[in-house]
Write a protein that holds these residues in place. Structure first.
Motif, PDB file in Angstrom:
ATOM      1  N   ALA A   1      -6.627 -17.557  68.186  1.00  0.00           N
ATOM      2  CA  ALA A   1      -5.530 -16.585  68.151  1.00  0.00           C
ATOM      3  C   ALA A   1      -5.582 -15.843  66.824  1.00  0.00           C
ATOM      4  O   ALA A   1      -5.969 -16.408  65.800  1.00  0.00           O
ATOM      5  N   ALA A   2      -5.167 -14.593  66.844  1.00  0.00           N
ATOM      6  CA  ALA A   2      -5.083 -13.810  65.607  1.00  0.00           C
ATOM      7  C   ALA A   2      -3.887 -14.297  64.803  1.00  0.00           C
ATOM      8  O   ALA A   2      -2.836 -14.613  65.355  1.00  0.00           O
ATOM      9  N   SER A   3      -4.063 -14.355  63.516  1.00  0.00           N
ATOM     10  CA  SER A   3      -2.972 -14.756  62.626  1.00  0.00           C
ATOM     11  C   SER A   3      -1.934 -13.642  62.559  1.00  0.00           C
ATOM     12  O   SER A   3      -2.276 -12.468  62.405  1.00  0.00           O
ATOM     13  N   ALA A   4      -0.666 -14.004  62.670  1.00  0.00           N
ATOM     14  CA  ALA A   4       0.410 -13.017  62.561  1.00  0.00           C
ATOM     15  C   ALA A   4       0.504 -12.486  61.129  1.00  0.00           C
ATOM     16  O   ALA A   4       0.853 -11.335  60.900  1.00  0.00           O
ATOM     17  N   ALA A   5       0.159 -13.344  60.163  1.00  0.00           N
ATOM     18  CA  ALA A   5       0.247 -12.960  58.758  1.00  0.00           C
ATOM     19  C   ALA A   5      -0.907 -12.047  58.335  1.00  0.00           C
ATOM     20  O   ALA A   5      -0.732 -11.165  57.502  1.00  0.00           O
ATOM     21  N   ASP A   6      -2.092 -12.280  58.904  1.00  0.00           N
ATOM     22  CA  ASP A   6      -3.278 -11.514  58.533  1.00  0.00           C
ATOM     23  C   ASP A   6      -4.133 -11.341  59.781  1.00  0.00           C
ATOM     24  O   ASP A   6      -4.817 -12.268  60.208  1.00  0.00           O
ATOM     25  N   HIS A   7      -4.090 -10.172  60.370  1.00  0.00           N
ATOM     26  CA  HIS A   7      -4.769  -9.940  61.648  1.00  0.00           C
ATOM     27  C   HIS A   7      -6.287 -10.070  61.559  1.00  0.00           C
ATOM     28  O   HIS A   7      -6.958 -10.140  62.593  1.00  0.00           O
ATOM     29  N   ARG A   8      -6.840 -10.100  60.344  1.00  0.00           N
ATOM     30  CA  ARG A   8      -8.281 -10.333  60.187  1.00  0.00           C
ATOM     31  C   ARG A   8      -8.611 -11.813  60.298  1.00  0.00           C
ATOM     32  O   ARG A   8      -9.739 -12.191  60.514  1.00  0.00           O
ATOM     33  N   SER A   9      -7.595 -12.629  60.139  1.00  0.00           N
ATOM     34  CA  SER A   9      -7.777 -14.079  60.128  1.00  0.00           C
ATOM     35  C   SER A   9      -7.573 -14.667  61.523  1.00  0.00           C
ATOM     36  O   SER A   9      -6.743 -14.195  62.299  1.00  0.00           O
ATOM     37  N   VAL A  10      -8.332 -15.706  61.826  1.00  0.00           N
ATOM     38  CA  VAL A  10      -8.252 -16.372  63.130  1.00  0.00           C
ATOM     39  C   VAL A  10      -7.595 -17.737  62.958  1.00  0.00           C
ATOM     40  O   VAL A  10      -7.824 -18.428  61.965  1.00  0.00           O
ATOM     41  N   LEU A  11      -6.792 -18.091  63.919  1.00  0.00           N
ATOM     42  CA  LEU A  11      -6.205 -19.424  63.975  1.00  0.00           C
ATOM     43  C   LEU A  11      -6.779 -20.152  65.180  1.00  0.00           C
ATOM     44  O   LEU A  11      -7.121 -19.538  66.190  1.00  0.00           O
ATOM     45  N   VAL A  12      -6.873 -21.453  65.057  1.00  0.00           N
ATOM     46  CA  VAL A  12      -7.275 -22.288  66.182  1.00  0.00           C
ATOM     47  C   VAL A  12      -6.026 -23.034  66.609  1.00  0.00           C
ATOM     48  O   VAL A  12      -5.379 -23.702  65.797  1.00  0.00           O
ATOM     49  N   ARG A  13      -5.671 -22.890  67.885  1.00  0.00           N
ATOM     50  CA  ARG A  13      -4.430 -23.467  68.403  1.00  0.00           C
ATOM     51  C   ARG A  13      -4.763 -24.491  69.487  1.00  0.00           C
ATOM     52  O   ARG A  13      -5.619 -24.244  70.338  1.00  0.00           O
TER      53      ARG A  13
END
Length: 167
Positions: free
Chosen positions: A106-118
């Motif tokens: 998922a894209a990070s809400a804080a930094d759209h360049r950053s990816v999160l793993v959920r």
């Protein structure tokens, strides 16, 4: 020597002491037992994880996400730190878990360049079941020690591991 003379480590230590009386082989009394316990623990973990269709590395990633708390997400960098693997290895692992439907990117809400793993709902179900199985198996491994001795052993092992964890 051990309170329960005659175990395999006692025999190994006695043989080395006989063959190499010039060496202090007393560290073997502790660390050979830790090594043998680690093998039993590894087998119990592989059994608990395998029953849920997981490899140990998959459990490591899923459990890191589960421990993060709701919404059960971390950055790949945070996962690398928690699982002690390289970033390339983690990228591969995340991709494989995404393919299995156990995690989502998922894209990070804080930094759209950053990816999160959920953690995906199926991943949460699998890791929760594997954790319950693991705790039951580990409880069985420790049943020979009363709770007070388990706490004592935990404190001793913590003291032994602290220098490694600080590094």
């Amino acid at each position: 020597m051990s309170e329960h003379p005659g175990d395999e480590v006692d025999r190994i230590v006695a043989a080395w002491a006989r063959e190499r009386p010039d060496l202090d082989v007393s560290p073997l009394e502790v660390l050979s037992r830790v090594s043998r316990l680690a093998r039993h623990l590894d087998l119990a973990r592989r059994t608990a994880f395998g029953a849920r269709g997981l490899e140990s590395w998959e459990f490591d990633v899923l459990s890191a996400l589960r421990r993060a708390g709701d919404p059960y997400e971390l950055t790949p960098t945070q996962l690398v730190r928690q699982t002690l693997v390289t970033s390339g290895t983690m990228t591969n692992r995340i991709s494989r878990l995404v393919e299995r439907g156990l995690v989502e990117r998922a894209a990070s809400a804080a930094d759209h360049r950053s990816v999160l793993v959920r953690l995906a709902p199926e991943g949460r179900e699998v890791v929760d079941g594997a954790m319950a199985d693991l705790v039951a198996d580990e409880r069985r491994l420790l049943q020979g020690l009363p709770p007070a001795r388990q706490a004592e052993l935990a404190a001793l092992l913590k003291g032994l591991l602290e220098p490694f964890d600080e590094a």
